[in-house]
Write a protein that holds these residues in place. Sequence first.
Motif, mmCIF file in Angstrom:
data_model
loop_
_atom_site.group_PDB
_atom_site.id
_atom_site.type_symbol
_atom_site.label_atom_id
_atom_site.label_comp_id
_atom_site.label_asym_id
_atom_site.label_seq_id
_atom_site.Cartn_x
_atom_site.Cartn_y
_atom_site.Cartn_z
ATOM 1 N N ALA A 185 0.872 -1.190 -0.088
ATOM 2 C CA ALA A 185 -0.086 -0.105 -0.049
ATOM 3 C C ALA A 185 0.923 1.354 -0.073
ATOM 4 O O ALA A 185 2.053 1.331 0.551
ATOM 5 N N GLU A 186 0.510 2.281 -0.696
ATOM 6 C CA GLU A 186 1.307 3.608 -0.796
ATOM 7 C C GLU A 186 0.877 4.419 0.585
ATOM 8 O O GLU A 186 -0.069 4.697 0.729
ATOM 9 N N PRO A 187 1.985 4.688 1.283
ATOM 10 C CA PRO A 187 2.037 5.549 1.944
ATOM 11 C C PRO A 187 1.937 6.891 2.287
ATOM 12 O O PRO A 187 2.546 7.384 1.264
ATOM 13 N N ALA A 188 1.408 7.696 3.387
ATOM 14 C CA ALA A 188 1.951 8.976 3.369
ATOM 15 C C ALA A 188 3.040 8.989 4.406
ATOM 16 O O ALA A 188 3.011 8.212 5.523
ATOM 17 N N ILE A 189 3.936 9.934 4.295
ATOM 18 C CA ILE A 189 5.191 9.971 5.241
ATOM 19 C C ILE A 189 5.455 11.316 5.906
ATOM 20 O O ILE A 189 5.228 12.190 5.410
ATOM 21 N N PHE A 190 5.577 10.905 7.216
ATOM 22 C CA PHE A 190 5.718 12.144 8.316
ATOM 23 C C PHE A 190 7.223 11.828 8.981
ATOM 24 O O PHE A 190 7.715 10.790 9.240
ATOM 25 N N VAL A 191 7.624 13.049 9.428
ATOM 26 C CA VAL A 191 8.955 13.130 9.793
ATOM 27 C C VAL A 191 8.896 13.624 11.403
ATOM 28 O O VAL A 191 8.324 14.849 11.409
#
Length: 384
Positions: free
Chosen positions: A17-23
């Motif tokens: 699944a395509e993720p959203a990414i956070f830092v």
Amino acid sequence: MHDPASLRTLHVNRFQAEPAIFVAPGRVNLIGEHTDYAEGFVMPAAIDFATLAAISPRADGKIVVYSENFKEEKTYDAAALPPKGSKHWSDYPMGVVSILAGEGHAIPGFSLSLWGDVPLGSGLSSSAAIEVATALAVSSVIGANYPGPVLARLCQRAENEFVGANCGIMDQFISANGAEDHALLLDCRDLSFKLAPIPASVALVIANTMVKHSVAGGEYSTRRAEVEEACAVIAQHRPEVRFLRDATVSDLEKWGGEMSPNALKRARHVITENLRTVAAAEALLNHDMAELGRLMAEAHVSYSRDFEGSCVEADAMVALAQDLPGLIGARLTGGGFGGCTINLVEKDQAHAFAEALAARYTTEIGIVPQIHICHASNGAHKVN
Ligand code: GLA
């Protein structure tokens, strides 16, 4: 693997699944130690060590959390969240999920991949970075949009109520609200803050003593209890004193004799540290680096002697830095009893400084330290 593209590939391969990414970054505290839970002042900066969180929704009602650092996956039922932590790395992300659920959010299934390079147990807030990255990631799947200060408070609650570590607000706050090339003076009473630019000519040199630090450990809680004991004594005479933030050195002169000797020393550290921290922010805003360095030196002595929050290795790391070219100020940073020192160093001297300090420390202590030349970074945000 400090890059979102690698985490994305890892997440897609594992979860299809395509993720959203956070830092969310770790932090270094320039000054203001053990003042946050006394509703005082702190002046940290976010650093370029961080946790990345990749998230994608799932249809099966499961929460699957994978840590690339621990190479381990844990599965939970979104409809039956654990009430408390289990002394496992997954407590940090699951604590955040649990607090968000407690705020009334319906929690759907999701897959979460975590990876971070904040050195663990080194006093650079690896836990806060995981919490804040998770909070942003999970907020995105539940449609929440908390302002940074509120998000920080929720993450602190995750650590206090779910993980069971009695920390203050500093680490989560700076991870959520840091600004590139700035230190942040935070008033831990009302969470108002002021940004102070760190001059481009100054490097943050972080020297890891390699002695492990833990907020969950007994010493942190003992110190916190002593600070509260001192406050309670002063409050008997001045009921308006709710936290040591409200107390003065003259209160200690009058009523210090009614406290245990340890409580008196801890309180002296906290009360004078608050004054130093506000003065340090002024110095930074006025580009008076010599004064900032002087206050950092004083803060270290107070942390070590009055708060007894240092250790032989950290005292050595600070002492060995003193006459190295380029040093502006050095002190132990973070919760104490090990971890890292922060050295403000003239940038053009930073590499030579780091090498010389490492050599001296290795000779004196017999441990090879890790020394990182960092800069102040932005707080947590979405990456893609
Ligand atoms: C740890 C805690 C913070 C703060 C510092 C000491 O980092 O998490 O809340 O109390 O120690 O200044």
